[in-house]
Design a protein around this motif. Structure first.
Motif, PDB file in Angstrom:
ATOM      1  N   ALA A   1       6.480 -14.008  -3.440  1.00 57.96           N
ATOM      2  CA  ALA A   1       6.710 -13.386  -2.229  1.00 57.96           C
ATOM      3  C   ALA A   1       5.356 -13.101  -1.514  1.00 57.96           C
ATOM      4  O   ALA A   1       4.153 -13.391  -1.991  1.00 57.96           O
ATOM      5  N   GLU A   2       5.252 -12.766  -0.259  1.00 64.06           N
ATOM      6  CA  GLU A   2       4.373 -12.612   0.565  1.00 64.06           C
ATOM      7  C   GLU A   2       3.332 -11.572  -0.221  1.00 64.06           C
ATOM      8  O   GLU A   2       2.209 -11.685   0.128  1.00 64.06           O
ATOM      9  N   PHE A   3       3.852 -10.698  -0.951  1.00 64.63           N
ATOM     10  CA  PHE A   3       3.020  -9.662  -1.434  1.00 64.63           C
ATOM     11  C   PHE A   3       2.510 -10.041  -2.584  1.00 64.63           C
ATOM     12  O   PHE A   3       1.216  -9.383  -3.242  1.00 64.63           O
ATOM     13  N   THR A   4       2.806 -11.084  -3.510  1.00 68.14           N
ATOM     14  CA  THR A   4       2.625 -11.309  -4.889  1.00 68.14           C
ATOM     15  C   THR A   4       1.059 -11.920  -5.122  1.00 68.14           C
ATOM     16  O   THR A   4       0.981 -12.736  -4.069  1.00 68.14           O
ATOM     17  N   THR A   5       0.355 -11.243  -6.145  1.00 66.27           N
ATOM     18  CA  THR A   5      -0.781 -11.948  -6.548  1.00 66.27           C
ATOM     19  C   THR A   5      -0.762 -11.886  -8.006  1.00 66.27           C
ATOM     20  O   THR A   5       0.411 -11.715  -8.765  1.00 66.27           O
ATOM     21  N   ALA A   6      -1.765 -12.295  -8.739  1.00 68.55           N
ATOM     22  CA  ALA A   6      -1.736 -12.506 -10.166  1.00 68.55           C
ATOM     23  C   ALA A   6      -1.594 -11.121 -10.578  1.00 68.55           C
ATOM     24  O   ALA A   6      -1.259 -10.874 -11.830  1.00 68.55           O
ATOM     25  N   SER A   7      -1.847 -10.090 -10.122  1.00 70.63           N
ATOM     26  CA  SER A   7      -1.981  -8.614 -10.757  1.00 70.63           C
ATOM     27  C   SER A   7      -0.582  -7.878  -9.857  1.00 70.63           C
ATOM     28  O   SER A   7      -0.636  -6.490 -10.246  1.00 70.63           O
ATOM     29  N   CYS A   8       0.159  -8.545  -8.942  1.00 69.64           N
ATOM     30  CA  CYS A   8       1.209  -7.773  -8.277  1.00 69.64           C
ATOM     31  C   CYS A   8       2.358  -8.607  -8.285  1.00 69.64           C
ATOM     32  O   CYS A   8       2.305  -9.823  -7.906  1.00 69.64           O
ATOM     33  N   GLN A   9       3.554  -8.034  -8.911  1.00 72.25           N
ATOM     34  CA  GLN A   9       4.636  -9.050  -8.850  1.00 72.25           C
ATOM     35  C   GLN A   9       5.868  -8.585  -7.793  1.00 72.25           C
ATOM     36  O   GLN A   9       5.834  -6.925  -7.794  1.00 72.25           O
ATOM     37  N   TYR A  10       6.677  -9.151  -7.524  1.00 67.04           N
ATOM     38  CA  TYR A  10       7.633  -8.529  -6.559  1.00 67.04           C
ATOM     39  C   TYR A  10       9.219  -8.692  -7.366  1.00 67.04           C
ATOM     40  O   TYR A  10       9.437 -10.187  -7.300  1.00 67.04           O
ATOM     41  N   LYS A  11      10.159  -8.003  -7.277  1.00 68.07           N
ATOM     42  CA  LYS A  11      11.276  -8.390  -7.773  1.00 68.07           C
ATOM     43  C   LYS A  11      12.178  -8.090  -6.335  1.00 68.07           C
ATOM     44  O   LYS A  11      12.580  -7.026  -5.973  1.00 68.07           O
ATOM     45  N   PRO A  12      12.888  -9.285  -6.077  1.00 71.82           N
ATOM     46  CA  PRO A  12      13.806  -8.933  -4.714  1.00 71.82           C
ATOM     47  C   PRO A  12      15.323  -8.651  -5.210  1.00 71.82           C
ATOM     48  O   PRO A  12      15.736  -9.023  -6.157  1.00 71.82           O
TER      49      PRO A  12
ATOM     50  N   ARG B   1      -1.494  -4.620   9.596  1.00 66.82           N
ATOM     51  CA  ARG B   1      -2.015  -5.281   8.143  1.00 66.82           C
ATOM     52  C   ARG B   1      -1.711  -4.223   7.106  1.00 66.82           C
ATOM     53  O   ARG B   1      -2.468  -3.057   7.510  1.00 66.82           O
ATOM     54  N   HIS B   2      -1.596  -4.379   6.004  1.00 67.18           N
ATOM     55  CA  HIS B   2      -1.376  -3.592   4.758  1.00 67.18           C
ATOM     56  C   HIS B   2      -1.378  -4.097   3.617  1.00 67.18           C
ATOM     57  O   HIS B   2      -0.834  -5.214   3.433  1.00 67.18           O
ATOM     58  N   TRP B   3      -2.043  -3.473   2.634  1.00 64.96           N
ATOM     59  CA  TRP B   3      -1.724  -3.833   1.355  1.00 64.96           C
ATOM     60  C   TRP B   3      -2.063  -2.630   0.492  1.00 64.96           C
ATOM     61  O   TRP B   3      -2.533  -1.541   0.803  1.00 64.96           O
ATOM     62  N   LEU B   4      -1.607  -2.801  -0.735  1.00 62.91           N
ATOM     63  CA  LEU B   4      -1.719  -1.610  -1.855  1.00 62.91           C
ATOM     64  C   LEU B   4      -2.543  -2.004  -3.211  1.00 62.91           C
ATOM     65  O   LEU B   4      -2.496  -3.042  -3.679  1.00 62.91           O
ATOM     66  N   GLU B   5      -3.630  -1.160  -3.224  1.00 64.74           N
ATOM     67  CA  GLU B   5      -4.833  -1.429  -4.375  1.00 64.74           C
ATOM     68  C   GLU B   5      -4.400  -0.218  -5.530  1.00 64.74           C
ATOM     69  O   GLU B   5      -4.164   0.715  -5.078  1.00 64.74           O
ATOM     70  N   ASN B   6      -4.259  -0.782  -6.608  1.00 68.63           N
ATOM     71  CA  ASN B   6      -4.080   0.221  -7.591  1.00 68.63           C
ATOM     72  C   ASN B   6      -5.501   0.480  -8.379  1.00 68.63           C
ATOM     73  O   ASN B   6      -5.976  -0.382  -9.172  1.00 68.63           O
ATOM     74  N   ASP B   7      -6.053   1.847  -7.972  1.00 68.96           N
ATOM     75  CA  ASP B   7      -7.107   1.998  -8.610  1.00 68.96           C
ATOM     76  C   ASP B   7      -7.096   3.019  -9.902  1.00 68.96           C
ATOM     77  O   ASP B   7      -8.105   3.545 -10.270  1.00 68.96           O
ATOM     78  N   GLY B   8      -5.956   2.989 -10.310  1.00 65.98           N
ATOM     79  CA  GLY B   8      -5.540   3.821 -11.471  1.00 65.98           C
ATOM     80  C   GLY B   8      -5.483   3.056 -12.692  1.00 65.98           C
ATOM     81  O   GLY B   8      -6.024   2.083 -12.860  1.00 65.98           O
ATOM     82  N   LYS B   9      -5.071   3.914 -14.100  1.00 66.71           N
ATOM     83  CA  LYS B   9      -4.991   3.203 -15.358  1.00 66.71           C
ATOM     84  C   LYS B   9      -3.578   2.746 -15.699  1.00 66.71           C
ATOM     85  O   LYS B   9      -3.676   2.457 -16.709  1.00 66.71           O
ATOM     86  N   SER B  10      -2.640   2.977 -14.742  1.00 67.97           N
ATOM     87  CA  SER B  10      -1.297   2.657 -15.206  1.00 67.97           C
ATOM     88  C   SER B  10      -0.659   1.826 -14.049  1.00 67.97           C
ATOM     89  O   SER B  10      -0.958   1.949 -12.847  1.00 67.97           O
ATOM     90  N   ALA B  11       0.483   1.025 -14.256  1.00 65.50           N
ATOM     91  CA  ALA B  11       0.802   0.225 -13.307  1.00 65.50           C
ATOM     92  C   ALA B  11       1.501   1.257 -12.051  1.00 65.50           C
ATOM     93  O   ALA B  11       1.986   2.476 -12.422  1.00 65.50           O
ATOM     94  N   CYS B  12       1.686   0.698 -10.703  1.00 68.64           N
ATOM     95  CA  CYS B  12       2.119   1.449  -9.620  1.00 68.64           C
ATOM     96  C   CYS B  12       3.442   0.764  -9.381  1.00 68.64           C
ATOM     97  O   CYS B  12       3.556  -0.295  -8.993  1.00 68.64           O
TER      98      CYS B  12
ATOM     99  N   ALA C   1      -4.045  -5.603  -7.151  1.00 69.33           N
ATOM    100  CA  ALA C   1      -3.799  -5.419  -5.743  1.00 69.33           C
ATOM    101  C   ALA C   1      -2.807  -6.158  -5.207  1.00 69.33           C
ATOM    102  O   ALA C   1      -2.534  -7.343  -5.711  1.00 69.33           O
ATOM    103  N   SER C   2      -1.800  -5.720  -4.136  1.00 68.71           N
ATOM    104  CA  SER C   2      -1.056  -6.825  -3.510  1.00 68.71           C
ATOM    105  C   SER C   2      -1.560  -7.415  -2.558  1.00 68.71           C
ATOM    106  O   SER C   2      -2.804  -7.298  -2.271  1.00 68.71           O
ATOM    107  N   ALA C   3      -1.045  -8.749  -2.180  1.00 69.64           N
ATOM    108  CA  ALA C   3      -1.719  -9.599  -0.987  1.00 69.64           C
ATOM    109  C   ALA C   3      -1.481  -8.805   0.341  1.00 69.64           C
ATOM    110  O   ALA C   3      -0.574  -7.850   0.764  1.00 69.64           O
ATOM    111  N   PRO C   4      -2.600  -8.758   1.223  1.00 70.77           N
ATOM    112  CA  PRO C   4      -2.632  -8.283   2.516  1.00 70.77           C
ATOM    113  C   PRO C   4      -1.402  -8.909   3.329  1.00 70.77           C
ATOM    114  O   PRO C   4      -1.153 -10.115   3.261  1.00 70.77           O
ATOM    115  N   VAL C   5      -0.610  -8.236   4.044  1.00 67.35           N
ATOM    116  CA  VAL C   5       0.582  -8.899   4.637  1.00 67.35           C
ATOM    117  C   VAL C   5       0.746  -7.958   6.138  1.00 67.35           C
ATOM    118  O   VAL C   5       0.072  -6.914   6.254  1.00 67.35           O
TER     119      VAL C   5
END
Length: 476
Positions: A228-239, A311-322, A267-271
């Motif tokens: 999806a538009e959001f997905t990267t190697a570290s971000c998955q999307y379930k429709p 434009r927005h995206w989500l970066e996970n700077d924590g130690k567990s999945a968001c 991080a998710s991809a900027p969209v």
């Protein structure tokens, strides 16, 4: 692998792009030499042939290929997304092979100002007339100095004759832009796609034609992540509903509803969506929301409104999945889409529980978000979105089955179990369906909807996240 478009060979050394004279790069002024996509049939070569380091070794970044099923001979787009937080120059190479014989080309690529197409093995410019093809970035699309993630769209025409499944192979270089072959990051990816399931099948006659359903059911734990538009190697999307779901056409006001998971350090991809407003609810973890050039920390229980075109995206700077529920809604033409001055954000814990309207006291509501005219919701921001709320049910509680004449509605069971009401007959008896945590239902307008909690005394209460949105024909 940073390409130089039509520049001369002397520029390759400054780009640091798979440019070793030993492989003849200096003579290929229009792009990276062929055979560096990571395809096994080409020896698995990738950008590490010249750039120091190991492939896919830094999990902070990654390369993702997005492509759907295809119809032979019908052109479609393949999307590549490459990311790394420190990279400032970018490149890729993509090839398509028949799954049954990966030494053979599958279809053809079409060049553009942002995509150069060359032929293997000698590296001449397309057309390739059946030879292996490699799509590369150009100088324009190497995005010098730009932080990632970045994306490229490549036009691909599948083989004219049905040839079975196709495998895409791609390598990407996330470079630090220092002009050397050191300190860069190489990633590879592959994606297998199949012909569309209905290709070549005779359409059923009127007597067997299926009628569009008035409600849909999905079970979130059983769904698979999709590009999806959001997905990267570290971000998955379930429709769940809308974009990415086979029955997306059933949803008229809902453009998407799904689960976004950003891994720790990812991080998710900027969209940005020109005519689509979003509401996000953080279920687990937290991170840093990048929104309109600003940064906003978010945590579990936060919900917020994202205006169209921002434009927005989500970066996970924590130690567990968001883990986030993403909701998107189509904004009609002519609507006032001016974004709020500040990001509308609150936390579920801040919202009081209350009895609403004619619903029984066995169900308490937390009114999270409403439209711009709302005076009862914690956030009033929606255009098409009319109500986002959580229902909490006592043992045996219900919200009384009902229907909405102007709105579509979605229920996602967060906790507990019971019976979901979906549809009904002329006798007024509603249809009841077993429901438990992870079940999601979409209801078209005028479909009977409701819930009967099955939890007993002493068990956790049933909770449902619900959202309603204005059907396109409705006029406020």
């Amino acid at each position: 692998m940073l390409s130089v478009g039509g520049l001369v060979g002397r520029f390759w050394s400054r780009l640091g792009c798979v440019l070793c004279v030993a492989v003849g790069c200096a003579g290929l002024g229009w792009g990276t030499p062929p055979g560096y996509s990571g395809a096994p049939a080409d020896g698995g070569r990738d950008c590490t042939a010249c750039h120091r380091g190991q492939v896919n070794s830094d999990r902070r970044g990654g390369l993702v290929i997005h492509a759907g099923s295809f119809q032979p001979g019908v052109r479609q787009k393949v999307l590549l997304t490459l990311s790394h937080p420190q990279a400032r120059r970018w490149g890729f190479q993509l090839t398509a092979r028949l799954a049954r014989d990966q030494a053979k080309q599958a279809g053809t690529f079409t060049g553009s100002p942002e995509v150069a197409v060359i032929c293997g093995p000698e590296g001449r410019k397309a057309p390739c007339q059946g030879a292996l093809e490699f799509a590369n970035h150009t100088a324009l699309s190497s995005y010098r100095g730009k932080p990632g993630p970045v994306s490229w769209q490549v036009e691909w025409t599948p083989p004219a004759a049905e040839a079975g499944e196709v495998i895409f192979y791609a390598a990407g270089l996330a470079a630090n832009n220092d002009g050397s072959a050191q300190g860069d990051w190489t990633y590879t990816a592959q994606l297998r796609v199949a012909p569309a399931a209905d290709f070549g099948k005779q359409q059923p006659g009127a007597e067997t034609r299926k009628v569009d359903p008035t409600w849909l059911r999905r079970r979130l734990p059983e769904l698979s992540a999709r590009p999806a538009e959001f997905t990267t190697a570290s971000c998955q999307y379930k429709p769940i509903f809308g974009a990415g779901d086979p029955d997306a056409r059933i949803c008229r006001s809902v453009s998407r509803f799904g689960e976004l998971v950003v891994q720790a350090g990812g991080a998710s991809a900027p969209v940005s969506f020109a005519r689509e407003e979003h509401a996000w609810v953080v279920l687990e973890g937290g991170g840093l929301l990048h929104y309109d050039g600003r940064e906003q920390p978010v945590r579990a229980g936060d919900f917020f409104y994202l205006a169209p075109g921002v434009r927005h995206w989500l970066e996970n700077d924590g130690k567990s999945a968001c883990r986030v529920i993403v909701m998107g809604f189509r904004v009609p033409a002519g609507a006032d889409m001016k974004p709020p001055e500040k990001l509308p954000l609150a936390n579920i814990e801040e919202v009081p529980k209350q009895v609403v309207g004619s619903h029984p006291p066995s169900t308490l509501y937390q009114l999270l978000m409403g439209d711009r005219r709302s005076t009862r919701d914690r956030i009033a921001a929606g255009i098409t979105l009319t109500s986002l709320f959580i229902m909490e049910f006592d043992p045996g509680g219900t919200n009384f089955p009902h229907h909405h004449e102007r709105e579509e509605e979605i229920y996602l069971v967060l906790d507990g179990h019971g019976e979901m009401v979906a549809g009904g007959g002329m006798d007024g008896i509603e249809g009841r369906h077993p429901a438990r945590a992870g079940d999601a239902y979409f209801f078209r307008l005028n479909c009977t909807v409701g819930f009967y909690a099955g939890n007993q005394a002493g068990e956790p209460k049933s909770r449902i996240l619900a959202v309603r949105s204005l059907f396109p024909f409705a006029v406020r």
